[in-house]
Design an enzyme around this catalytic site. Structure first.
Site, short mmCIF file in Angstrom:
data_model
loop_
_atom_site.label_atom_id
_atom_site.label_comp_id
_atom_site.label_asym_id
_atom_site.label_seq_id
_atom_site.Cartn_x
_atom_site.Cartn_y
_atom_site.Cartn_z
N LYS A 37 -4.24 -63.39 7.97
CA LYS A 37 -4.60 -63.91 9.30
C LYS A 37 -4.73 -62.76 10.29
O LYS A 37 -4.40 -61.62 10.00
CB LYS A 37 -3.51 -64.89 9.76
CG LYS A 37 -2.12 -64.28 9.83
CD LYS A 37 -1.06 -65.30 10.19
CE LYS A 37 0.31 -64.62 10.27
NZ LYS A 37 1.33 -65.49 10.86
N ARG A 135 8.90 -74.40 15.36
CA ARG A 135 7.50 -74.36 15.82
C ARG A 135 6.71 -75.49 15.18
O ARG A 135 6.73 -76.63 15.63
CB ARG A 135 6.86 -73.00 15.52
CG ARG A 135 7.43 -71.83 16.29
CD ARG A 135 6.60 -70.59 16.13
NE ARG A 135 6.16 -70.39 14.74
CZ ARG A 135 5.52 -69.31 14.30
NH1 ARG A 135 5.22 -68.35 15.14
NH2 ARG A 135 5.17 -69.20 13.04
N TYR A 265 -6.34 -40.63 35.89
CA TYR A 265 -6.05 -41.59 36.95
C TYR A 265 -4.61 -41.43 37.44
O TYR A 265 -3.68 -41.23 36.66
CB TYR A 265 -6.23 -43.02 36.44
CG TYR A 265 -7.67 -43.42 36.26
CD1 TYR A 265 -8.54 -43.52 37.34
CD2 TYR A 265 -8.17 -43.71 34.99
CE1 TYR A 265 -9.85 -43.90 37.18
CE2 TYR A 265 -9.49 -44.09 34.81
CZ TYR A 265 -10.33 -44.18 35.91
OH TYR A 265 -11.64 -44.55 35.74
N MET A 313 -9.51 -46.55 29.81
CA MET A 313 -10.17 -47.54 28.97
C MET A 313 -10.84 -46.92 27.75
O MET A 313 -10.80 -47.47 26.65
CB MET A 313 -11.19 -48.33 29.78
CG MET A 313 -11.89 -49.42 28.98
SD MET A 313 -13.10 -50.34 29.94
CE MET A 313 -12.03 -51.24 31.08
#
Length: 393
Positions: A37, A135, A265, A313
């Protein structure tokens, strides 16, 4: 590989085979149902699913219908269990495509039965028993009674019964052992009622590492450990897992400063005359955690070097000053993996960022190509954001 981005993740399929073999040997009387998964924990569901099928696993486990369909579209034919409830409008599709489905309640099992009757097929069900996870499992004052009723539903076969550990990767195994006792009691009482599913399963990575003999039934479900990562630092670290993924890039620019300056930054990294800073094209847009700003390290020429300033980024900056005389544009940078005698693994990145190994590899985005290796590091497949998954002839 013309046009393939230089920032890339290499996935060693031999390492995945090694880890599967390791667990098969630890629980020789059980069969494997590895979890692929979340895009195989970031490693790529197509390649890993196919590799696991070639290895000879009994089944695969996914979280949702889309993951199941990806495997089928790629020609993976081994049975696949969808671990979560899917939505009512998805059930018909799943049954037509032959998915094994989990059921964590009597009402949901009835939905599966009704769809199977309408389609003229059989729902192959694995009943999820809540022994303490809280769950998706069957939470009932009489789970055996519910199991009996589920087993009697039309066009339904209870192929499996299973449970899940919430704390198998913790040092204290008391609760996990209580869960095993609860599960075994339910299985025994169900058997006395004539309910004997083909598969019983409980063991996840933590259980397979620390208490395999107690937790292994007919199937075991290696997850993060199949990819060579430990679920936590509280489990036995001597189990010889082989990490499957390494993440590398290259230096795209070098600046040699002749005065005081700042980098990145927020101006959080200050340099002086003689400092040498390299730019590497990977950032939080690729899933490289921003929380590694000013504290993470990379490997260049087998040397640990600090991330200089904030992760942005699309890029990071690295302090190359200690190796300034022997580094140039184009040099390889290892973000996760080994270089020389040094290694940066997912556990180190997880500790630095306050998370778990799972999130590190799951977090690497599709912008990072996955390059699949076999044997003498022969490239067998590539997965890119633009072209998807492509095998290499």
């Amino acid at each position: 590989m013309m046009g393939l981005r230089e920032t890339r993740a290499y996935v060693d399929l031999d390492a995945i085979d090694h880890n599967l073999r390791l667990f098969a040997d630890r629980v020789s009387r059980s069969k494997l149902m590895p979890a692929v998964k979340a895009d195989a924990y970031g490693h790529g569901i197509e390649a890993v699913g196919a590799a696991a099928e070639r290895y000879g696993v009994e089944m695969l486990a996914v979280a949702c219908l889309e993951e199941y369909l990806i495997l089928r579209d790629r020609g993976v034919t081994v049975p696949v269990l969808i671990l979560e409830d899917i939505f009512p409008e998805e059930i018909d599709i799943a049954l037509r495509q032959g998915a094994r489905l989990s059921a964590g309640s009597l009402d949901y099992a009835r939905l599966l039965s009704e769809s199977a009757v309408r389609l003229g097929t059989t729902a192959m069900i694995h009943v999820n028993i809540d022994t303490g996870m809280g769950r998706m499992g069957l939470f009932s004052d009489n789970p055996v009674r519910d199991l009996v009723e589920i087993s009697g539903l039309p066009n339904s076969t209870v192929e499996g019964i299973y449970t899940h550990f919430p704390a198998s990767d913790e040092r204290d195994k008391t609760f996990s052992r209580e869960q095993i006792d609860r599960f075994q009691n339910i299985v025994r009482e169900a058997s006395e009622q004539g309910i004997r599913p083909r598969f019983r399963h409980a063991a996840n990575s933590g259980a397979l590492i620390d208490f395999p003999e107690e937790s292994a039934f007919d199937l075991v479900r290696p997850g993060v450990s199949m990819y060579g990562m430990f679920p936590s630092d509280e489990v036995d670290q001597t189990v010889p897992l082989r990490p499957a993924m390494s993440v590398v890039s290259r230096i795209v620019k070098i600046t040699r400063y002749d005065r005081d300056w700042t980098v990145g930054y927020g101006r959080t990294w200050k340099v002086g005359a003689g400092s040498v800073i390299g730019v590497v094209p990977i950032g939080y847009g690729d899933g490289y955690p921003r929380s590694l700003s000013n504290k993470g390290e990379v490997l260049v020429h087998g040397r640990r070097l600090p991330i200089a300033g904030r992760v942005s980024m699309d890029m990071i900056t690295v302090d190359l000053t200690p190796i300034a005389s022997r580094v140039d544009v184009g040099e390889e940078v290892v973000l996760m993996g080994s270089s020389g005698e040094e290694t940066i693994d997912a556990m180190e990145l997880a500790k630095l960022t306050g998370t778990i190994t799972y999130e590190i590899t799951c977090g690497f985005t599709a912008r990072i190509p996955r390059v699949y290796l076999r044997g003498n590091r022969e490239i067998v497949a590539v997965k890119t954001q633009r072209e998807g998954y492509q095998t290499v002839d």
